[in-house]
Design an enzyme around this catalytic site. Sequence first.
Site, PDB file in Angstrom:
ATOM      1  CD  GLU A  54    -115.653 -42.344 -48.410  1.00  0.00           C
ATOM      2  OE1 GLU A  54    -116.230 -42.581 -49.470  1.00  0.00           O
ATOM      3  OE2 GLU A  54    -116.228 -41.903 -47.404  1.00  0.00           O
TER       4      GLU A  54
ATOM      5  CE  LYS B 245    -124.250 -44.248 -46.472  1.00  0.00           C
ATOM      6  NZ  LYS B 245    -123.563 -45.316 -47.159  1.00  0.00           N
TER       7      LYS B 245
ATOM      8  CB  SER C 247    -126.326 -40.000 -46.173  1.00  0.00           C
ATOM      9  OG  SER C 247    -127.313 -39.967 -47.188  1.00  0.00           O
TER      10      SER C 247
ATOM     11  CG  HIS D 202    -103.794 -63.373 -50.110  1.00  0.00           C
ATOM     12  ND1 HIS D 202    -103.196 -63.348 -51.348  1.00  0.00           N
ATOM     13  CD2 HIS D 202    -102.962 -64.080 -49.309  1.00  0.00           C
ATOM     14  CE1 HIS D 202    -102.053 -64.023 -51.295  1.00  0.00           C
ATOM     15  NE2 HIS D 202    -101.882 -64.467 -50.072  1.00  0.00           N
TER      16      HIS D 202
END
Length: 466
Positions: A298, A291, A285, A164
């Site tokens: 992704e 970043k 970024s 979970h």
Amino acid sequence: MSDARAEAANQMWGGRFSSGVDAIMEAINASIGFDRRLARQDVEGSRAHAAMLAATGIISDSDAEAMREGLLTILSEIEGGAFEFSTALEDIHMNVEARLKTLIGEPAGRLHTGRSRNDQVATDFKLWVRDQYDAAIAGVEALQRALLAQAEAGADWVMPGFTHLQVAQPVTWGHHMLAYVEMLGRDAGRLRDARARMNESPLGAAALAGTSFPIDRHMTAAALGFDRPAANSLDAVSDRDFALEFLSAASICAMHLSRLAEELVIWSSAQFRFVTLSDAFSTGSSIMPQKKNPDAAELIRAKIGRIFGANVSLMVVMKGLPLAYSKDMQEDKEQVFDAADSLMLALAAMTGMVADMSANRPALEAAAASGFSTATDLADWLVRALGLPFREAHHVTGALVAMAEAAGCDLPDLTLEQMQSVHAKIDSSVFEVLGVANSVASRTSYGGTAPVRVREQVAAWKKRLG
Ligand code: ARG
């Protein structure tokens, strides 16, 4: 055909037509925009067919030689970018044949003896998809090797195991990596099974019913690396199971890649810091200088949708088609091309990411000890050492977890006195099972997370992968 309209009729099949096709008809009908990717397979198939026609005495040796030479010239023209594709000629098969006519003249017209575009396209596409099976298996195994290297390096590194996405029990890094090696092993197995099943040649099934020419389908099958000719001509020209099985095996594999990608996205976040992805597989970024984004992970997670989509799409194209060939089946290719490209890219990107990433061992260990991850070990100890029934042990452990939670500490930080206030018979040997290293080392059941088991599995997989 004497008037100008008749002149415009298709040079390959226009005998019964008195005019050319409408521009819209040409646009919906032509597949050359995409099936040019089958050029090499088309040439291979035609070369095998020509050799067989000569060997069986259906055409002369000199005609076959001219065809086979001319086809090689065409392939080098295509691969060199010099070939002029024509939309009016619809597809790769007719583009190649028309060019052959220009190159060698009249004998080119004999190449289509005893075959049809229906068995030709099935053969070409099968040859193309067969290469994708091989490439996908190689890609899966490369990823397995990268995961194995991680598993071997971190066979005894402790990390939290989750259910979970809540901390459940400590596991080892090696064990977690090996879980993906297992999944990918099933993927390679599925690809291999399907590849063995699909390796039958449709060539010579002709339009749908076979042919009256004394062709030798066993000869062309062998020349093209097929195990045997497909046994039923109706099935041979209308079967696309080989592509569907590829897409479905690819979908399951892609689903596995997506799960791993999701873990890498989570693990590389500042909140987890379980792994650091290499600069080579991250991006920055344009506005936030701090970043470092896990874009490859992704994109793998997202590309998977194209593969699932292709699988559904081809199922829908094929459902409800009466035997044998229908033009619907021309819509099989683009989806499979895109899915295969996406899968190969996703596998390569994942392999690069996994090979390059470094696990943050201190962060893994700290996280492993949090969240009362050894509560099950404590309950098991109460059963083993004090003879409590498991249900009671579960209850006592729950009370101890509540106590630690209220005190804002972890289980090993409770004092013996605090523990004894919950169950008087608890003694100091309990602390041995509360440490995460002991916890994982104790899980020695077959397939368990103990480093000793992980090392055995790494060795077994290394042997299997050769
Ligand atoms: N371009 C066609 C395809 O991809 C080739 C087969 C055409 N056959 C036919 N009878 N029109 O399916």
